[in-house]
Each structure stands twice: as structure tokens, then as C-alpha cells.
Scaffold this active site. Structure first.
Site, PDB file in Angstrom:
ATOM      1  N   GLU A 102       0.877  -1.170   0.000  1.00  0.00           N
ATOM      2  CA  GLU A 102       0.000   0.000   0.000  1.00  0.00           C
ATOM      3  C   GLU A 102       0.911   1.215   0.000  1.00  0.00           C
ATOM      4  O   GLU A 102       1.574   1.508   1.002  1.00  0.00           O
ATOM      5  CB  GLU A 102      -0.908  -0.001   1.243  1.00  0.00           C
ATOM      6  CG  GLU A 102      -1.861  -1.180   1.315  1.00  0.00           C
ATOM      7  CD  GLU A 102      -2.995  -1.100   0.292  1.00  0.00           C
ATOM      8  OE1 GLU A 102      -3.211  -0.023  -0.289  1.00  0.00           O
ATOM      9  OE2 GLU A 102      -3.666  -2.133   0.083  1.00  0.00           O
TER      10      GLU A 102
ATOM     11  N   CYS B 187      -1.950   9.322   2.783  1.00  0.00           N
ATOM     12  CA  CYS B 187      -1.814   8.764   1.430  1.00  0.00           C
ATOM     13  C   CYS B 187      -3.030   9.098   0.596  1.00  0.00           C
ATOM     14  O   CYS B 187      -2.926   9.370  -0.594  1.00  0.00           O
ATOM     15  CB  CYS B 187      -1.624   7.260   1.517  1.00  0.00           C
ATOM     16  SG  CYS B 187      -2.941   6.426   2.412  1.00  0.00           S
TER      17      CYS B 187
HETATM   18  P1  NAD Z   1       8.898   4.715   3.944  1.00  0.00           P
HETATM   19  O1  NAD Z   1       8.779   3.921   2.709  1.00  0.00           O
HETATM   20  O2  NAD Z   1      10.062   5.625   4.083  1.00  0.00           O
HETATM   21  O3  NAD Z   1       8.951   3.775   5.242  1.00  0.00           O
HETATM   22  C1  NAD Z   1       7.888   2.900   5.574  1.00  0.00           C
HETATM   23  C2  NAD Z   1       8.413   1.797   6.473  1.00  0.00           C
HETATM   24  O4  NAD Z   1       9.333   0.987   5.732  1.00  0.00           O
HETATM   25  C3  NAD Z   1       9.160   2.248   7.707  1.00  0.00           C
HETATM   26  O5  NAD Z   1       8.743   1.456   8.795  1.00  0.00           O
HETATM   27  C4  NAD Z   1      10.618   1.952   7.367  1.00  0.00           C
HETATM   28  O6  NAD Z   1      11.425   1.692   8.485  1.00  0.00           O
HETATM   29  C5  NAD Z   1      10.487   0.713   6.519  1.00  0.00           C
HETATM   30  N1  NAD Z   1      11.591   0.426   5.591  1.00  0.00           N
HETATM   31  C6  NAD Z   1      12.481   1.291   5.045  1.00  0.00           C
HETATM   32  N2  NAD Z   1      13.306   0.643   4.211  1.00  0.00           N
HETATM   33  C7  NAD Z   1      12.937  -0.669   4.222  1.00  0.00           C
HETATM   34  C8  NAD Z   1      13.398  -1.834   3.555  1.00  0.00           C
HETATM   35  N3  NAD Z   1      14.408  -1.791   2.683  1.00  0.00           N
HETATM   36  N4  NAD Z   1      12.778  -2.999   3.788  1.00  0.00           N
HETATM   37  C9  NAD Z   1      11.720  -3.058   4.632  1.00  0.00           C
HETATM   38  N5  NAD Z   1      11.251  -1.986   5.305  1.00  0.00           N
HETATM   39  C10 NAD Z   1      11.843  -0.802   5.101  1.00  0.00           C
HETATM   40  O7  NAD Z   1       7.533   5.523   4.062  1.00  0.00           O
HETATM   41  P2  NAD Z   1       7.138   6.663   5.091  1.00  0.00           P
HETATM   42  O8  NAD Z   1       7.871   7.914   4.745  1.00  0.00           O
HETATM   43  O9  NAD Z   1       7.234   6.138   6.478  1.00  0.00           O
HETATM   44  O10 NAD Z   1       5.591   6.844   4.767  1.00  0.00           O
HETATM   45  C11 NAD Z   1       5.083   7.755   3.854  1.00  0.00           C
HETATM   46  C12 NAD Z   1       4.664   7.047   2.593  1.00  0.00           C
HETATM   47  O11 NAD Z   1       3.709   6.047   2.898  1.00  0.00           O
HETATM   48  C13 NAD Z   1       3.967   7.964   1.603  1.00  0.00           C
HETATM   49  O12 NAD Z   1       4.407   7.699   0.305  1.00  0.00           O
HETATM   50  C14 NAD Z   1       2.499   7.576   1.749  1.00  0.00           C
HETATM   51  O13 NAD Z   1       1.702   7.856   0.624  1.00  0.00           O
HETATM   52  C15 NAD Z   1       2.601   6.125   2.016  1.00  0.00           C
HETATM   53  N6  NAD Z   1       1.396   5.636   2.652  1.00  0.00           N
HETATM   54  C16 NAD Z   1       0.557   4.810   1.961  1.00  0.00           C
HETATM   55  C17 NAD Z   1      -0.628   4.370   2.537  1.00  0.00           C
HETATM   56  C18 NAD Z   1      -1.592   3.476   1.810  1.00  0.00           C
HETATM   57  O14 NAD Z   1      -2.454   2.887   2.458  1.00  0.00           O
HETATM   58  N7  NAD Z   1      -1.514   3.352   0.499  1.00  0.00           N
HETATM   59  C19 NAD Z   1      -0.941   4.763   3.833  1.00  0.00           C
HETATM   60  C20 NAD Z   1      -0.062   5.610   4.491  1.00  0.00           C
HETATM   61  C21 NAD Z   1       1.101   6.021   3.908  1.00  0.00           C
END
Ligand code: NAD
Length: 474
Positions: A230, A264
Site C-alpha cells: 500500500e 496517502c
Molecule cells: P517509507 O517507505 O520511508 O517507510 C515505511 C516503512 O518501511 C518504515 O517502517 C521503514 O522503516 C520501513 N523500511 C524502510 N526501508 C525498508 C526496507 N528496505 N525494507 C523493509 N522496510 C523498510 O515511508 P514513510 O515515509 O514512512 O511513509 C510515507 C509514505 O507512505 C507515503 O508515500 C504515503 O503515501 C505512504 N502511505 C501509503 C498508505 C496506503 O495505504 N496506500 C498509507 C499511508 C502512507
């Protein structure tokens, strides 16, 4: 080796907390422990798991105020923290209902072969990794974890390292429920911890950015495990000339700036019929001007601090780029540094077009660019001119006008005469289109079913040789 990670406070800009990020060895040890306990969890009837999750809900409810306070410290906003905890409480009930539906007993069913009947077992993935972002720290931590547990999987959950202050309280909630800690671990860590979780699990649920989602999908593909992704969005809203402009403006203002735009499914682009565009912008700008900053106390207003300095830079860069290309700022527009936190008031822009970054890239801030269109075909083309496909909104005076436009949106969920309903109505199954995600719906019964593989049982009822047996003619 575990490592300490400092955590910044978005209201003060100061580092005032730290977490211990688990390394791969520690993650593997936890996953092994969960895997050992999972068969007996999955072996119980679903009613047992529903009862355990109901006790978990009670534990969360008992700590409601504490969790709200910790989420407030993590994110700097109050109203959304209240909404989050309450959404978690109601979400557990809804997911339990879906689980009961998914596990409803089914007998042997007829097949095209009169002497073969079939049924099946639902076999849960043993260990599910749930990796969540910072923007709704608690709700998005549990949105996949709860259905996975109800399905019979064990879950290792890692919330974002940027908003981890609620984790100890969440762990307490787990610990208060007999048996739940055997199959549900909440860990602290960063991307490296998340990557290790994928290596140690049998399925992964990831909510976050497209960039990280791609890395997660790649790692999952290497291991042949499913990845439910997501990701980001660039949601459009279309407002036709017949729409109630006042209520459309109220809805769009809320949907663009909810959680300071850190959502999001927030509205990031608005397309308005040219005949009513000026009136709509006047109405929207007047309403936007009345929105307050959540300062000095988080409960004082609607717009909390921008989560990080980097995010504030993104907003500033997108605004500068738009203005340099001819956009006009009608309200807001200045990043304000107040007591160490960065804030942006609702920022309405006109004179925008698709050459601008803020019409193409995810913004994740309280910015509302409004563009005029001529005719429904142009509105649909503009709305679909994006690599994202999370959700969308359509406002029109009649359903006869709104629905044909809604049906043409290349997005996984469309709210009609409102915004963000996809995030608030768990019954509505949806998929994320295009770069916004991959995999089965996290809403409705599939939210549970996606953690279950089906083992078909095919029963030949009449004994005796079949015509295709080698010895059938003997
Ligand atoms: P991010 O991708 O930077 O991090 C998300 C999570 O992934 C964190 O817990 C992080 O520690 C982890 N992570 C980082 N690198 C990783 C790896 N290589 N392997 C596994 N895990 C890893 O995102 P963010 O900045 O925390 O969140 C914002 C983003 O999330 C925005 O793009 C937003 O649109 C999206 N978002 C989507 C939804 C949805 O339901 N579609 C909901 C909320 C947020």
C-alpha cells in the site's frame, strides 16, 4: 548488532527519544519463536482468535488516553490521534466480522464430475511481517496485523522509526492478553530491521513510499513470498458545475489538509469546471484561511507540524517550482518555523498545470492546487494523468452526472460527494491501482482471506476404476 536510533520531536525539532533497532539475528530469533507458536494459534477455531483480539481491543481501550498522548508526542497533532485510536477500536470489531465470514463452515460441494465433491482448508501463512509508516502510526501498524492474526498467522510488526513512542504502550496491550504475545511481536527498528523481517517471514504487508515498496517487492520476490503493498498517492478531486460548491470546498479542504496533508489518500489535485472555478476558489480560500495551526498545544488547531525538515523542504521545493512556472498562491504558502517545528497553513494555488512537480509528485502536505477544466472528458484525462492510482473523489449535483465520471477514474477507490471514504469504510473492498500498490484488498473480507492459502480437498466418492486408468479395460 542492535543499534540506537535517535528520534526527533516534530513540534520542537529536538531529539528527545531513542529506540533500539533490532538486527537480523534478533529478528530471526523472534520470527522462529512466533513460527513455533503459530500452528496452535491457527489450530483454534476462529471464535478463539476473535475472543483474544476482543480482549486486545479492551486493553487498547483501557490505554486510550495514554496512546493518544504518545501519538500526540510522535506526530504533534491531537485530533487525528483521537481518530486513530478510535478507528483501531472499531476496526478490530469490523475485522472480526470479516474473519467470521471467511471461516464460515462450508460442506462438500458438487463438481462437474458427479462422483467428485470438493471442499478446502484455509491455511494461514505462518509468519506475516507488517511494516508501517509514520503518518498514522498506530492505525497503519494494526490495519494489517489484526486481520493477519484473525486469519491464524503470527505477526511481527515494525512501526516507523520516526514515530515509535507509542510502541511500549502497544506492547503492554499485547502483554495484557493471555497468549497473544506468543504470536504477536511488536519490534523497534529502521529499514534494515524491516529488510530482515522480510527475510524471516512467509508474507509481508508493507505500507509506505513507492521507493521502499519497490525494494520490499524485490526482496519478497527473491523469496517467493507474497508482498501486499500500500503505497503513495496523488489523489484527484473533480468538481462539476452542478456540485454544491460550498460542501465540496469543505470536504476538499478537509481531505487535502487532514493530518497536515500527511495522508496517502489526501486530495492533492483539484479539477473544477471552468464555469464555476472562480467561485469555488473564493469559497475554498475563505474556508482555508480559517483553519488554525495546532499550536501552542496540539489540541489548539487542525494543522500540526510537518513531520521532518526533509518533508518541509519537499513542500517548499514543490511550491517554488510551481510559482516559478506561473502558479499563484491564494492562501498560505509560507513554511513557518515556530518553536522548532515547521508548519504550513492550508495553501490554495491556482494557475497550475501538469508541468509542475506539485501536480505530478506526491506532496504529502496541506497544499491544494486547483485547475480549471472544460468538459468531463478533460476532467477525467487530467485526473488520470498520473502514475498513481490510490483513490479519487467526484462532486456533482446528481448521481447521474457523478457516477459516469467516477467509473472512469483509474484509481482503486472513488468517493462520490465526499473525500477519503476509502480510508473510513472498511467494508468497501478496494485495490490500489498503478504505482499505489499491489495485492489483495486490505478492506472487507479479503483483508483476512489474503493471509490464507486454500488447500483443496477433492473427494472421489464412488469406488472403482476410471476409464483413464491403465487397467480400466481389464
Ligand atoms: P517509507 O517507505 O520511508 O517507510 C515505511 C516503512 O518501511 C518504515 O517502517 C521503514 O522503516 C520501513 N523500511 C524502510 N526501508 C525498508 C526496507 N528496505 N525494507 C523493509 N522496510 C523498510 O515511508 P514513510 O515515509 O514512512 O511513509 C510515507 C509514505 O507512505 C507515503 O508515500 C504515503 O503515501 C505512504 N502511505 C501509503 C498508505 C496506503 O495505504 N496506500 C498509507 C499511508 C502512507
Amino acid at each position: 548488532m542492535t543499534k540506537q536510533i535517535p528520534v526527533r520531536n516534530p513540534r520542537t525539532g529536538r531529539t528527545d527519544y531513542e529506540i533500539t533497532a533490532l538486527d537480523a539475528a534478533a529478528v530471526t530469533e523472534i520470527a522462529d519463536r512466533l513460527r513455533a507458536a503459530q500452528p496452535s494459534w491457527a489450530g483454534q477455531p476462529v471464535e478463539h482468535r476473535i475472543a483474544v483480539l476482543s480482549a486486545f481491543k479492551e486493553a487498547v481501550a483501557r490505554r486510550r488516553d495514554e496512546l493518544i498522548r504518545l501519538l500526540e508526542a510522535d506526530t504533534g497533532r491531537h485530533q487525528v490521534s483521537v481518530l486513530e485510536v478510535d478507528a483501531v477500536l472499531s476496526g478490530i470489531d469490523r475485522a472480526s466480522g470479516f474473519a467470521a465470514e471467511v471461516f464460515a463452515p462450508a460442506g462438500l460441494a458438487a463438481t462437474g464430475d458427479p462422483s467428485v465433491r470438493t471442499t478446502g482448508d484455509l491455511v494461514a501463512y505462518p509468519v506475516v511481517a507488517a511494516i508501517s509508516p509514520w503518518n498514522f502510526p498506530l492505525q497503519l501498524a494494526l490495519i494489517d496485523a489484526v486481520p493477519a492474526l484473525l486469519a491464524g498467522s503470527a505477526v511481527i510488526l515494525k512501526p516507523s522509526e520516526m514515530t515509535p513512542r507509542f510502541i511500549p504502550a502497544l506492547r503492554e496491550c499485547v502483554a495484557e492478553v493471555a497468549g497473544l504475545g506468543d504470536v504477536f511481536a511488536v519490534v523497534e527498528g529502521d529499514g534494515a530491521t524491516g529488510a530482515a523481517m522480510i527475510e524471516a517471514s512467509n508474507a509481508v504487508c508493507f505500507t509506505g513510499s513507492v521507493g521502499t515498496g519497490r525494494a520490499v517487492a524485490r526482496a519478497a520476490a527473491e523469496r517467493f513470498i507474497p508482498a501486499f503493498l500500500e503505497l503513495g498517492g496523488k489523489d484527484p478531486a473533480v468538481v462539476t458545475a452542478s456540485a454544491d460548491l460550498d460542501s465540496a470546498a469543505s470536504a476538499i479542504l478537509w481531505g487535502s489538509t487532514i493530518n497536515s496533508g500527511h495522508a496517502c489518500m489526501s486530495i492533492e489535485r483539484v479539477y473544477v469546471d471552468r464555469r464555476v472555478a472562480d467561485e469555488f476558489v473564493e469559497t475554498l480560500a475563505a474556508k482555508a484561511g480559517r483553519v488554525r495551526l495546532a499550536h501552542p498545544e496540539p489540541a489548539d488547531g487542525e494543522i500540526g507540524p510537518i513531520i521532518t525538515g526533509a518533508q518541509a523542504d519537499t513542500l517548499r521545493e514543490q511550491l517554488d517550482d510551481a510559482v516559478a512556472r506561473g502558479a499563484r498562491i491564494r492562501t498560505g504558502g509560507e513554511i513557518e518555523l515556530i518553536d522548532g517545528g515547521s508548519y504550513l497553513r492550508p495553501t490554495v494555488l491556482t494557475g497550475v498545470d501538469h508541468s509542475m512537480r506539485l501536480m505530478r509528485e506526491e506532496t504529502f502536505g496541506p497544499i491544494i492546487p486547483v485547475m480549471a477544466y472544460d468538459g468531463a472528458d478533460e476532467a477525467v484525462a487530467l485526473a488520470n494523468d498520473t502514475e498513481f492510482g490510490l483513490s479519487a473523489a467526484v462532486f456533482a449535483g446528481t448521481l447521474e452526472e457523478a457516477l459516469p465520471i467516477a467509473h472512469r477514474m483509474d484509481a482503486g477507490g472513488v468517493s462520490v460527494n465526499d473525500v477519503c471514504l476509502t480510508g473510513m469504510v472498511p467494508e468497501a473492498e478496494k485495490n490500489s491501482f498503478k504505482m499505489s500498490g499491489l495485492g489483495a484488498s486490505r478492506m472487507g473480507p479479503p483483508s483476512v482471506r489474503r493471509f490464507l492459502r486454500r488447500r483443496a480437498l477433492l473427494v472421489r466418492e464412488a469406488a472403482g476404476p476410471r476409464p483413464w486408468y491403465y487397467d480400466a479395460a481389464e
